[in-house]
Design a protein around this motif. Structure first.
Motif, PDB file in Angstrom:
ATOM      1  N   SER A 106       7.086   3.470  12.578  1.00 38.89           N
ATOM      2  CA  SER A 106       7.997   4.361  11.863  1.00 38.89           C
ATOM      3  C   SER A 106       7.283   5.102  10.740  1.00 38.89           C
ATOM      4  O   SER A 106       7.916   5.855   9.999  1.00 38.89           O
ATOM      5  CB  SER A 106       9.160   3.546  11.276  1.00 38.89           C
ATOM      6  OG  SER A 106       8.672   2.559  10.375  1.00 38.89           O
ATOM      7  N   LEU A 107       5.968   4.899  10.604  1.00 40.51           N
ATOM      8  CA  LEU A 107       5.230   5.543   9.532  1.00 40.51           C
ATOM      9  C   LEU A 107       5.142   7.053   9.748  1.00 40.51           C
ATOM     10  O   LEU A 107       5.098   7.529  10.878  1.00 40.51           O
ATOM     11  CB  LEU A 107       3.811   4.977   9.445  1.00 40.51           C
ATOM     12  CG  LEU A 107       3.676   3.500   9.075  1.00 40.51           C
ATOM     13  CD1 LEU A 107       2.209   3.089   9.096  1.00 40.51           C
ATOM     14  CD2 LEU A 107       4.284   3.217   7.709  1.00 40.51           C
ATOM     15  N   ARG A 108       5.112   7.780   8.660  1.00 44.12           N
ATOM     16  CA  ARG A 108       4.863   9.208   8.731  1.00 44.12           C
ATOM     17  C   ARG A 108       3.353   9.428   8.746  1.00 44.12           C
ATOM     18  O   ARG A 108       2.586   8.635   8.207  1.00 44.12           O
ATOM     19  CB  ARG A 108       5.496   9.920   7.533  1.00 44.12           C
ATOM     20  CG  ARG A 108       7.008   9.765   7.479  1.00 44.12           C
ATOM     21  CD  ARG A 108       7.603  10.437   6.258  1.00 44.12           C
ATOM     22  NE  ARG A 108       7.445  11.895   6.316  1.00 44.12           N
ATOM     23  CZ  ARG A 108       7.841  12.706   5.336  1.00 44.12           C
ATOM     24  NH1 ARG A 108       8.375  12.202   4.227  1.00 44.12           N
ATOM     25  NH2 ARG A 108       7.690  14.009   5.455  1.00 44.12           N
TER      26      ARG A 108
ATOM     27  N   PHE B   8       0.836  -1.200   0.000  1.00 45.28           N
ATOM     28  CA  PHE B   8       0.000   0.000   0.000  1.00 45.28           C
ATOM     29  C   PHE B   8       0.873   1.253   0.000  1.00 45.28           C
ATOM     30  O   PHE B   8       1.919   1.291   0.644  1.00 45.28           O
ATOM     31  CB  PHE B   8      -0.918   0.025   1.223  1.00 45.28           C
ATOM     32  CG  PHE B   8      -2.058  -0.959   1.147  1.00 45.28           C
ATOM     33  CD1 PHE B   8      -3.207  -0.652   0.442  1.00 45.28           C
ATOM     34  CD2 PHE B   8      -1.972  -2.192   1.771  1.00 45.28           C
ATOM     35  CE1 PHE B   8      -4.250  -1.551   0.365  1.00 45.28           C
ATOM     36  CE2 PHE B   8      -3.007  -3.103   1.697  1.00 45.28           C
ATOM     37  CZ  PHE B   8      -4.152  -2.785   0.994  1.00 45.28           C
ATOM     38  N   ASP B   9       0.405   2.274  -0.703  1.00 45.32           N
ATOM     39  CA  ASP B   9       1.114   3.553  -0.711  1.00 45.32           C
ATOM     40  C   ASP B   9       0.790   4.376   0.523  1.00 45.32           C
ATOM     41  O   ASP B   9       1.636   5.146   0.998  1.00 45.32           O
ATOM     42  CB  ASP B   9       0.748   4.352  -1.961  1.00 45.32           C
ATOM     43  CG  ASP B   9       1.206   3.669  -3.235  1.00 45.32           C
ATOM     44  OD1 ASP B   9       2.426   3.464  -3.372  1.00 45.32           O
ATOM     45  OD2 ASP B   9       0.355   3.350  -4.085  1.00 45.32           O
ATOM     46  N   MET B  10      -0.428   4.220   1.064  1.00 45.41           N
ATOM     47  CA  MET B  10      -0.844   5.002   2.222  1.00 45.41           C
ATOM     48  C   MET B  10      -2.108   4.388   2.816  1.00 45.41           C
ATOM     49  O   MET B  10      -2.707   3.480   2.241  1.00 45.41           O
ATOM     50  CB  MET B  10      -1.103   6.451   1.837  1.00 45.41           C
ATOM     51  CG  MET B  10      -2.184   6.629   0.779  1.00 45.41           C
ATOM     52  SD  MET B  10      -2.606   8.370   0.491  1.00 45.41           S
ATOM     53  CE  MET B  10      -3.422   8.774   2.035  1.00 45.41           C
ATOM     54  N   ALA B  11      -2.496   4.908   3.982  1.00 47.39           N
ATOM     55  CA  ALA B  11      -3.725   4.461   4.633  1.00 47.39           C
ATOM     56  C   ALA B  11      -4.355   5.635   5.352  1.00 47.39           C
ATOM     57  O   ALA B  11      -3.677   6.608   5.706  1.00 47.39           O
ATOM     58  CB  ALA B  11      -3.436   3.327   5.613  1.00 47.39           C
TER      59      ALA B  11
ATOM     60  N   PRO C 136       4.571   5.444   4.203  1.00 46.55           N
ATOM     61  CA  PRO C 136       5.897   4.933   4.574  1.00 46.55           C
ATOM     62  C   PRO C 136       6.889   6.054   4.851  1.00 46.55           C
ATOM     63  O   PRO C 136       6.773   7.164   4.322  1.00 46.55           O
ATOM     64  CB  PRO C 136       6.320   4.116   3.348  1.00 46.55           C
ATOM     65  CG  PRO C 136       5.040   3.714   2.708  1.00 46.55           C
ATOM     66  CD  PRO C 136       4.111   4.886   2.918  1.00 46.55           C
ATOM     67  N   PRO C 137       7.899   5.770   5.693  1.00 45.96           N
ATOM     68  CA  PRO C 137       8.905   6.782   6.031  1.00 45.96           C
ATOM     69  C   PRO C 137       9.831   7.065   4.859  1.00 45.96           C
ATOM     70  O   PRO C 137       9.873   6.325   3.880  1.00 45.96           O
ATOM     71  CB  PRO C 137       9.667   6.129   7.189  1.00 45.96           C
ATOM     72  CG  PRO C 137       9.532   4.658   6.935  1.00 45.96           C
ATOM     73  CD  PRO C 137       8.158   4.478   6.357  1.00 45.96           C
ATOM     74  N   GLY C 138      10.570   8.143   4.984  1.00 43.42           N
ATOM     75  CA  GLY C 138      11.521   8.517   3.938  1.00 43.42           C
ATOM     76  C   GLY C 138      11.506  10.015   3.748  1.00 43.42           C
ATOM     77  O   GLY C 138      10.519  10.691   4.056  1.00 43.42           O
ATOM     78  N   ARG C 139      12.595  10.539   3.229  1.00 45.19           N
ATOM     79  CA  ARG C 139      12.686  11.976   3.019  1.00 45.19           C
ATOM     80  C   ARG C 139      11.884  12.437   1.816  1.00 45.19           C
ATOM     81  O   ARG C 139      11.583  13.605   1.657  1.00 45.19           O
ATOM     82  CB  ARG C 139      14.155  12.382   2.859  1.00 45.19           C
ATOM     83  CG  ARG C 139      14.956  12.292   4.150  1.00 45.19           C
ATOM     84  CD  ARG C 139      16.443  12.438   3.902  1.00 45.19           C
ATOM     85  NE  ARG C 139      16.985  11.293   3.180  1.00 45.19           N
ATOM     86  CZ  ARG C 139      18.254  11.146   2.847  1.00 45.19           C
ATOM     87  NH1 ARG C 139      19.114  12.098   3.169  1.00 45.19           N
ATOM     88  NH2 ARG C 139      18.673  10.086   2.207  1.00 45.19           N
TER      89      ARG C 139
END
Length: 301
Positions: free
Chosen positions: A152-154, A139-142, A273-276
């Motif tokens: 760790s999710l944004r 999934f890209d998002m929820a 998901p996390p990430g810059r």
């Protein structure tokens, strides 16, 4: 000479196994590749390649340097791709996980507007009432309602909803109205079947004390709209978020069961998901939701 170009020439020679094929790969002359590598070795003060008439191979130092150089080059490539991606129009398949109640009642009616605004995005919205692992399940998002689990999710908060115990005037006329939390034990409660703690309601008393009420009730179902329908039909008392019951309460079809209790307020979040770097399609959808919900909640639905 440019340091990154020297690194690229050296790494390409290692990848291709020689200067000739490296030159073809980079689209420059063989002498230019050799000059870049020689300049790199001179700057580092170390021999990075073993050269023979038949083959070229990295020295021990060269092999260690290659590992780091390749990582730097990959990062540089990703940085270039990032800029290109951020300047391009959002596109591609967007997979979203959404709780059934929220998805049916609030997302489905506005998805058409989003797709018209971003015609290069296609949406796969999965409705379920379980906690999904975004990355492992693809999934890209929820969209999540309530307290977020440690992860760790944004997350970006979109709005809030209240949660109340509600019932119909006809039910209260027939069975009486509970005046305090203990009175709920004598009433017919309508339950979510997907609650981890079973048919147990956690309620905050006026004193701030956390209380638990357990009752089998008349109906247990894994859909909030069905619980609202049951409450409207006078089958019992349900505990639901305001985005489900707000219209019915404005029309006088339902009432709060025990008005004096503290109101529970739940956050509604977009998580990803996390990430810059946030993918343009994800960023576009979250920004769209933020605009649509800016004047919504906690009771205004």
């Amino acid at each position: 000479m440019d340091r990154l170009t020297e690194m690229e020439a050296f790494a390409t020679v290692v990848d291709q196994g020689g200067f000739t094929d490296a030159a073809k790969k980079m689209g420059i002359s063989k002498s230019a590749v050799s000059k870049h590598v020689s300049s790199l070795e001179a700057r580092l003060g170390a021999r990075l390649l073993n050269r023979t008439t038949r083959r070229v191979s990295p020295t021990e130092i060269g092999l260690a340097y290659y590992d780091r150089a390749r990582r730097v080059l990959n990062d540089a490539g990703e940085a270039d791709a990032l800029v290109t991606s951020m300047q391009s129009a959002p596109s591609g398949l967007l997979r979203i996980s959404v709780a059934t109640d929220f998805g049916v009642n609030l997302l489905s009616p506005i998805l058409g507007d989003f797709l018209l605004e971003y015609p290069d995005i296609t949406v796969n919205m999965v409705l379920n009432n379980r906690y999904v692992e975004l990355i492992s399940e693809g999934f890209d998002m929820a969209i999540r309602v309530g307290e977020l689990e440690d992860s760790s999710l944004r997350a970006r908060k979109l709005t809030e909803t209240t949660k109340r115990m509600i019932g119909s005037p006809a039910y209260f006329q027939k069975y009486g109205r509970p005046l305090k939390i203990d009175d709920l034990n004598e009433h017919k409660l309508l339950h979510y079947s997907n609650q981890a703690n079973g048919n147990v309601w956690k309620i905050t008393a006026p004193s701030g004390e956390k209380r638990q009420v357990r009752s089998n009730g008349w109906l247990t179902v894994n859909d909030g709209q069905s619980l609202l329908n049951a409450a409207l039909a006078g089958l019992g008392i349900a505990c639901l978020p305001s985005f489900l019951y707000a219209d019915a309460m404005r029309q006088g079809q339902i009432e709060e069961a025990i008005p004096g209790l503290p109101v529970e307020v739940l956050g509604i979040y977009a998580v990803y998901p996390p990430g810059r770097f946030t993918q343009p399609k994800v960023r576009a959808f979250i920004d769209f939701l933020a605009r649509r919900f800016i004047d919504k909640g906690p009771d205004n639905w």
